[in-house]
Motif scaffolding. Structure first.
Motif, mmCIF file in Angstrom:
data_model
loop_
_atom_site.group_PDB
_atom_site.id
_atom_site.type_symbol
_atom_site.label_atom_id
_atom_site.label_comp_id
_atom_site.label_asym_id
_atom_site.label_seq_id
_atom_site.Cartn_x
_atom_site.Cartn_y
_atom_site.Cartn_z
ATOM 1 N N PHE A 10 -4.573 -5.444 -4.319
ATOM 2 C CA PHE A 10 -4.889 -4.444 -3.307
ATOM 3 C C PHE A 10 -6.122 -4.848 -2.497
ATOM 4 O O PHE A 10 -6.098 -4.862 -1.267
ATOM 5 N N LEU A 11 -7.175 -5.204 -3.208
ATOM 6 C CA LEU A 11 -8.418 -5.521 -2.516
ATOM 7 C C LEU A 11 -8.323 -6.855 -1.769
ATOM 8 O O LEU A 11 -8.846 -7.003 -0.673
ATOM 9 N N GLU B 48 0.829 -1.208 0.000
ATOM 10 C CA GLU B 48 0.000 0.000 0.000
ATOM 11 C C GLU B 48 0.858 1.251 0.000
ATOM 12 O O GLU B 48 0.623 2.192 -0.737
ATOM 13 N N ARG B 49 1.849 1.232 0.887
ATOM 14 C CA ARG B 49 2.650 2.443 1.084
ATOM 15 C C ARG B 49 3.514 2.759 -0.139
ATOM 16 O O ARG B 49 3.683 3.903 -0.511
ATOM 17 N N PHE C 147 0.969 1.197 -4.266
ATOM 18 C CA PHE C 147 -0.346 1.751 -4.538
ATOM 19 C C PHE C 147 -0.422 3.247 -4.305
ATOM 20 O O PHE C 147 -1.134 3.951 -5.003
ATOM 21 N N SER C 148 0.260 3.736 -3.322
ATOM 22 C CA SER C 148 0.170 5.179 -3.095
ATOM 23 C C SER C 148 1.191 5.906 -3.947
ATOM 24 O O SER C 148 1.200 7.119 -3.997
ATOM 25 N N TYR D 164 -2.877 -6.130 -10.369
ATOM 26 C CA TYR D 164 -2.524 -5.088 -9.417
ATOM 27 C C TYR D 164 -3.748 -4.593 -8.656
ATOM 28 O O TYR D 164 -3.725 -4.406 -7.449
ATOM 29 N N ARG D 165 -4.862 -4.452 -9.382
ATOM 30 C CA ARG D 165 -6.084 -3.992 -8.724
ATOM 31 C C ARG D 165 -6.589 -5.037 -7.721
ATOM 32 O O ARG D 165 -6.978 -4.728 -6.598
#
Lengths: 275, 276
Positions: free
Chosen positions: B181-182, B17-18, B21-22, B177-178
């Protein structure tokens, strides 16, 4: 506000859908949605509301029946990507789970996703994104990553992702689900504001308290029937307690207020009279 | 096992996430962040080529130092590249390189035992080969990290087209990739929900049974999620081609940087041949 409520945007005839060939989601649904209407489809969980919205958005092909949108037969549009893309320019869907709709690195990228797919120029994309963020009051979130947002913020951004395309029809699946009261109130006001601007809105919900604010017409889906069992203006529908009980939107519940223990019909989504 | 799996998954989730994704580091105003993704991809591939074909340690170290220089100029925290690469990776590389230390012919540096008439010893050639392999692996991972950390994921995917990667592959990569994340969130939620209902230690057999059933639940969730995410994309006009706003333009600075890397890589190859 210039609203032509006589022009049908959607005309649905004998629409049925099942999952895996055996689980019925919709049965013989007949429905007409007119331009400029703000329609709330009211029903309990699992009555087929989400399926109906996905079919209206051209994402599912129904098992049987016919859908006409903007005067054209769009029943099988899910199988025609080029035509479906043009259709999605006119009809946008806000999903119940905002997380599936926010998949880019930043809020700005997510809002720009739709306009980019439709092939608009970079300047036009930037303008649309800016406008959509402003309408939903989330400009300050533009550079944030979606996973950093609260539930209410995610929902507003999810709506902005659809507004950026400026569709003629906005489909919203349980827009206030899982939101805290303040976020819910903000969102309801925003939806009502979009309605006042003349946007055609079809929203599903089982939360009775938001209905009077966002609906010009209410269609009640039967829990068992999986089709509309009643329709009318918000007040008429909400005053019909028997109808709401039948649709599994109210229930009888024994509870206590201080020394008094009593039972009466209520829903958990609304405040109720305790006398 | 009770805390190892959830902690690992939670750690992966937070790190992904860090960083990815961000696009936390991709937003820094550094050298590589401002470089055209295509130029960056070409540079990294060239440097990887130099590192993997070099036969001398000094050449590989030279490439590694260049990667550190790039990291510095791109304002990446030194801990990201140093700790991220050298804390875990050498262990795996060393395991792969270990047999070479003993089997490669050369002067014996350290005798560790005998097997019948055969002497088991660390040879000088074996040791230098093993060190070369570990440093080469570390350099390659560092270069990969440099590319991933300084480039937004969508731009990175788009830049793969210069390698003539098929669109279908890029789309599948993007969807992965999507979902990742979920799904990471779903896994974290499952572990948290279980932890909140668990009192006291649980037997290993019960743990394994739960892990197996959780895997099944996740497969189901992933199917549902993949359909929903795809539909959310289609609903906004997606027809299979990735379109992003970043319009890549090779500026003079990008050509200059790419040129410098080409010269550097050519020099390292010549140096490597000269040393041979």
């Amino acid at each position: 506000m210039n609203v032509n409520t006589e022009t049908p945007i959607f005309r649905i005839e004998k629409l049925s859908h099942t999952y895996l060939g055996r689980c019925p989601a919709l049965r013989d649904v007949d429905l007409t949605i007119r331009r400029g209407e703000q329609v709330v489809i009211l029903g309990a969980n699992g009555c087929g509301k989400s399926t109906l919205l996905k079919i209206l958005d051209g994402l599912h092909r129904p098992v049987s029946g016919r859908i006409e949108a903007f005067g054209e037969d769009v029943t099988g549009i899910a199988d025609d990507p080029a035509r479906a893309q043009q259709f999605h320019r006119r009809v946008g869907l806000v999903f119940q789970d905002s997380d599936v709709q926010l998949f880019s690195a930043t809020v700005w990228d997510d809002v720009a996703f739709g306009p980019l797919q439709l092939g608009w120029t970079p300047d036009e994309v930037r303008r649309r994104v800016q406008e959509a963020l402003a309408v939903m009051g989330v400009e300050d979130l533009a550079s944030r990553a979606p996973f950093e947002l609260s539930g209410g913020e995610k929902k507003r951004v999810a709506i902005a992702t659809v507004l950026a395309i400026d569709p003629e029809v906005l489909l919203m699946d349980e827009p206030t689900a899982n939101l805290d009261p303040r976020s819910k109130a903000v969102l309801v006001d925003l939806i009502a504001g979009l309605g006042r601007l003349g946007k055609t809105i079809i929203a599903t919900t089982h939360e009775l308290d938001i209905v009077p604010t966002i609906a010009s017409r209410v269609i009640v889906f039967g829990d068992e029937e999986r089709r509309p069992i009643a329709e009318g203006d918000a007040q008429t529908i909400l005053d019909d307690v028997d109808l709401l009980v039948r649709a599994n939107l109210l229930h009888q519940h024994l509870h206590r207020h201080g020394p008094i223990q009593h039972a009466h019909r209520h829903s958990h989504a609304d405040e109720h009279d305790h006398h | 096992m009770s805390s190892f799996i959830p902690k690992t998954i939670s750690g992966i989730s937070q790190t992904v996430e860090r960083t990815v994704f961000s696009a936390e580091h991709a937003r820094f105003p550094g050298l590589l962040q401002g470089t055209d993704p295509r130029a960056k991809l070409a540079m990294v591939i060239l440097l990887l080529l130099a590192a993997s074909t070099a036969r001398h340690l000094v050449v590989v170290i030279g490439v590694y130092l260049v990667s550190l220089l790039f990291a510095r100029l791109s304002l990446l925290p030194s801990s990201v590249l140093l700790k991220g690469v050298w804390l875990g990776m050498p262990l795996f590389a060393a395991i792969v390189a270990l047999p070479t230390v003993f089997t490669m012919p050369g002067r014996a540096l350290l005798t560790v035992g005998t097997l019948g008439d055969m002497q088991i010893a660390v040879s000088d050639n074996g040791l230098s080969s093993a060190i070369l392999l570990v440093v080469r692996a570390g350099t390659s991972v560092s270069l990969g990290l440099l590319l991933v950390l300084t480039t937004r994921w969508t731009d990175l995917l788009k830049s793969l087209r210069i390698l003539h990667v098929p669109d279908a592959f890029i789309v599948v990569f993007g969807m992965t990739y999507r979902y990742l994340f979920l799904l990471l969130h779903a896994v974290n939620g499952l572990f948290l929900a279980r932890a909140s209902r668990t009192v006291g230690p649980i037997e290993g057999r019960e743990q394994r049974r739960w892990i197996a059933s959780t895997t099944g639940v996740l497969v189901n969730k992933s199917f549902k999620m993949s359909e929903d995410v795809y539909q959310a994309m289609v609903s906004r006009g997606f027809t299979g081609e990735i379109k992003t706003l970043a319009e890549f333009r090779m500026a003079d600075r990008d050509w200059l940087l790419l040129g410098l890397v080409v010269v550097f890589v050519a020099s390292t190859m010549l140096l490597d041949r000269g040393l041979a």
